[in-house]
Write an enzyme that holds these catalytic residues in place. Structure first.
Site, PDB file in Angstrom:
ATOM      1  N   ILE A  72     -81.755 -56.591  10.071  1.00  0.00           N
ATOM      2  CA  ILE A  72     -82.020 -58.024  10.206  1.00  0.00           C
ATOM      3  C   ILE A  72     -83.108 -58.448   9.211  1.00  0.00           C
ATOM      4  CG2 ILE A  72     -82.750 -59.847  11.825  1.00  0.00           C
ATOM      5  CD1 ILE A  72     -80.090 -58.533  12.640  1.00  0.00           C
ATOM      6  N   GLY A  73     -84.037 -57.558   8.936  1.00  0.00           N
ATOM      7  CA  GLY A  73     -85.100 -57.897   7.991  1.00  0.00           C
ATOM      8  C   GLY A  73     -86.170 -58.787   8.603  1.00  0.00           C
ATOM      9  N   ASN A 128     -95.008 -53.695  16.482  1.00  0.00           N
ATOM     10  CA  ASN A 128     -93.878 -53.041  15.828  1.00  0.00           C
ATOM     11  C   ASN A 128     -94.399 -52.382  14.553  1.00  0.00           C
ATOM     12  OD1 ASN A 128     -91.581 -52.294  14.486  1.00  0.00           O
ATOM     13  ND2 ASN A 128     -90.769 -54.356  14.245  1.00  0.00           N
ATOM     14  N   CYS A 131     -92.650 -51.075  10.119  1.00  0.00           N
ATOM     15  CA  CYS A 131     -92.573 -52.030   9.009  1.00  0.00           C
ATOM     16  C   CYS A 131     -93.115 -51.361   7.756  1.00  0.00           C
ATOM     17  CB  CYS A 131     -93.435 -53.260   9.282  1.00  0.00           C
ATOM     18  SG  CYS A 131     -93.057 -54.085  10.809  1.00  0.00           S
ATOM     19  N   ILE A 192     -87.810 -45.877  22.296  1.00  0.00           N
ATOM     20  CA  ILE A 192     -87.893 -45.750  20.844  1.00  0.00           C
ATOM     21  C   ILE A 192     -87.423 -47.040  20.149  1.00  0.00           C
ATOM     22  CG2 ILE A 192     -87.570 -43.258  20.701  1.00  0.00           C
ATOM     23  CD1 ILE A 192     -84.556 -43.731  20.304  1.00  0.00           C
ATOM     24  N   THR A 194     -85.316 -48.241  16.571  1.00  0.00           N
ATOM     25  CA  THR A 194     -84.012 -47.760  16.095  1.00  0.00           C
ATOM     26  C   THR A 194     -84.131 -46.546  15.166  1.00  0.00           C
ATOM     27  OG1 THR A 194     -84.170 -49.377  14.326  1.00  0.00           O
ATOM     28  CG2 THR A 194     -82.905 -50.024  16.258  1.00  0.00           C
TER      29      THR A 194
HETATM   30  C1  LIG Z   1     -80.492 -56.725  16.205  1.00  0.00           C
HETATM   31  C2  LIG Z   1     -81.753 -55.978  16.534  1.00  0.00           C
HETATM   32  C3  LIG Z   1     -82.989 -56.517  16.156  1.00  0.00           C
HETATM   33  C4  LIG Z   1     -84.172 -55.831  16.472  1.00  0.00           C
HETATM   34  N1  LIG Z   1     -85.387 -56.383  16.125  1.00  0.00           N
HETATM   35  C5  LIG Z   1     -86.534 -55.762  16.491  1.00  0.00           C
HETATM   36  C6  LIG Z   1     -87.809 -56.356  16.214  1.00  0.00           C
HETATM   37  O1  LIG Z   1     -87.908 -57.465  15.672  1.00  0.00           O
HETATM   38  N2  LIG Z   1     -88.939 -55.664  16.586  1.00  0.00           N
HETATM   39  C7  LIG Z   1     -88.869 -54.445  17.217  1.00  0.00           C
HETATM   40  O2  LIG Z   1     -89.911 -53.869  17.545  1.00  0.00           O
HETATM   41  N3  LIG Z   1     -87.665 -53.875  17.508  1.00  0.00           N
HETATM   42  C8  LIG Z   1     -86.519 -54.511  17.168  1.00  0.00           C
HETATM   43  N4  LIG Z   1     -85.302 -53.935  17.493  1.00  0.00           N
HETATM   44  C9  LIG Z   1     -85.267 -52.635  18.206  1.00  0.00           C
HETATM   45  C10 LIG Z   1     -85.025 -52.836  19.709  1.00  0.00           C
HETATM   46  O3  LIG Z   1     -86.060 -53.596  20.300  1.00  0.00           O
HETATM   47  C11 LIG Z   1     -84.886 -51.464  20.427  1.00  0.00           C
HETATM   48  O4  LIG Z   1     -86.081 -50.733  20.267  1.00  0.00           O
HETATM   49  C12 LIG Z   1     -83.724 -50.641  19.895  1.00  0.00           C
HETATM   50  O5  LIG Z   1     -82.616 -51.458  19.589  1.00  0.00           O
HETATM   51  C13 LIG Z   1     -83.268 -49.557  20.882  1.00  0.00           C
HETATM   52  O6  LIG Z   1     -82.857 -50.115  22.103  1.00  0.00           O
HETATM   53  P1  LIG Z   1     -81.312 -50.474  22.458  1.00  0.00           P
HETATM   54  O7  LIG Z   1     -80.483 -49.267  22.132  1.00  0.00           O
HETATM   55  O8  LIG Z   1     -81.319 -50.819  23.913  1.00  0.00           O
HETATM   56  O9  LIG Z   1     -80.942 -51.640  21.598  1.00  0.00           O
HETATM   57  C14 LIG Z   1     -84.114 -54.588  17.171  1.00  0.00           C
HETATM   58  C15 LIG Z   1     -82.858 -54.072  17.544  1.00  0.00           C
HETATM   59  C16 LIG Z   1     -81.693 -54.746  17.239  1.00  0.00           C
HETATM   60  C17 LIG Z   1     -80.378 -54.173  17.670  1.00  0.00           C
END
Ligand SMILES: Cc1cc2nc3c(=O)[nH]c(=O)nc-3n(C[C@H](O)[C@H](O)[C@H](O)COP(=O)(O)O)c2cc1C
Length: 305
Positions: A72-73, A128, A131, A192, A194
């Protein structure tokens, strides 16, 4: 017997252990008509940066077996619009509103937190650290324990609110990262974020995501998240928030048994926005059947391997 769902983090209480993960739930309002937001323990907002960010070129998401890969950036409205447009509506909810904070330099993280401190309605911060650190050649903050400790200390000095550091799994040993956050004064760690992955379009002979790699989430990462939560829970003495691939109450209970005090549902809400509420109901039901009165008691029932 009714279960005590409250969880203490730092100097505040979460009403229940189920939250929605950053970046997967917008700024909360998007889901208002779909689920009863009042039932959530916490909303972790999309990452907030100092300036607005457009984010990466599309496509930003590609499906993978049992998951998605996203790049997403850090697209977001920036701290000024977050405070004036997004937070007022969120603050009316009974759940905790946790701002997920991101930055390219230590100074940016600190400037965002300083601005957010003016908002009385905010419950706390999730930092977060996945980064790229612009000043240190783009290596992610979250992969260097010394940087994590220093950044956490600097943010700690700015706030008394609960401070959660979100650990990246893209390291050799996640416990080193979690311990650095604890040493810096974090009240909790969440894990965790991603996992780095790549999907290649074989006809075009290039990665599907224009950014090349992306972050893997969803059920595919759950066993990794549970194992890391298990290890981190034993390495630190602050609460751990388990995240990764939670689709059902049973998935969340795995994280809680592994040592998490709370959980977050992320990608699951893209499939069914009511998953976080169903997860909470399922945890309560399980504890009723098992005669478990609190999350602490749930931890004590786990049989060590
Ligand atoms: C589309 C998307 C956007 C994300 N944006 C952020 C973010 O802005 N900040 C952050 O700490 N994690 C972000 N994450 C990570 C999620 O908060 C989470 O840690 C990760 O997806 C694992 O959980 P899940 O398998 O339930 O999605 C994002 C994940 C996804 C899928």
């Amino acid at each position: 017997m009714s279960m005590d769902l409250r969880i203490k983090i730092g100097n505040k209480i979460l009403p229940n252990p189920v939250g929605v993960a950053s970046g997967t739930f917008g700024y909360g309002g998007e889901y208002e008509k779909l689920i009863d937001l009042a039932k959530l323990g916490a909303i972790y907002t999309k990452a907030v940066t100092l300036e607005p960010r457009e984010g990466n070129e599309i496509p930003r998401i590609v499906e993978t077996p049992s998951g998605i890969l996203n790049s997403i950036g850090l697209a977001n409205v920036g701290v000024t619009r977050f405070l004036s447009e997004k937070l007022p509506a969120l603050a009316k909810l009974p759940c905790a509103v946790v701002a997920n904070v991101a930055g390219a330099t230590e100074a940016e993280y600190m400037a965002v937190v300083e601005r957010l401190e003016s908002a009385a309605q905010l419950w706390g911060y999730e930092i977060n650290v996945s980064c790229p650190n612009v000043k240190h050649g783009g290596m992610a903050f979250g992969t260097d324990p010394q940087q994590i400790e220093r950044l956490t200390k600097k943010i700690r000095a700015l706030t008394k609110r609960p401070l959660i550091v979100k650990c990246t799994p893209n390291v050799t040993d996640i416990t080193v990262i979690a311990k650095a956050a604890e040493a810096g004064g974090a009240d909790a760690v969440s894990c965790i974020n991603t996992l780095v992955g790549m999907v290649i379009d074989t006809a075009a002979k290039r990665p599907v995501l224009p950014a090349g790699t992306g972050g893997l989430s969803g059920p595919a990462v759950r066993p990794v998240g549970v194992a890391m939560t298990y290890r981190v829970s034993r390495a630190v003495s602050i609460p751990v928030i388990g995240i990764g691939g939670i689709m059902t109450a049973d998935d969340a209970i795995q994280y809680l048994l592994a040592g998490a005090s709370a959980v977050q549902v992320g990608t699951g809400t893209f499939v069914d926005p009511s998953i976080p509420v169903k997860v909470l109901e399922g945890i309560v039901e399980y504890c009723k059947i098992e005669k478990i009165a609190s999350i602490k008691e749930l931890h004590s029932r786990f049989s060590q391997p």
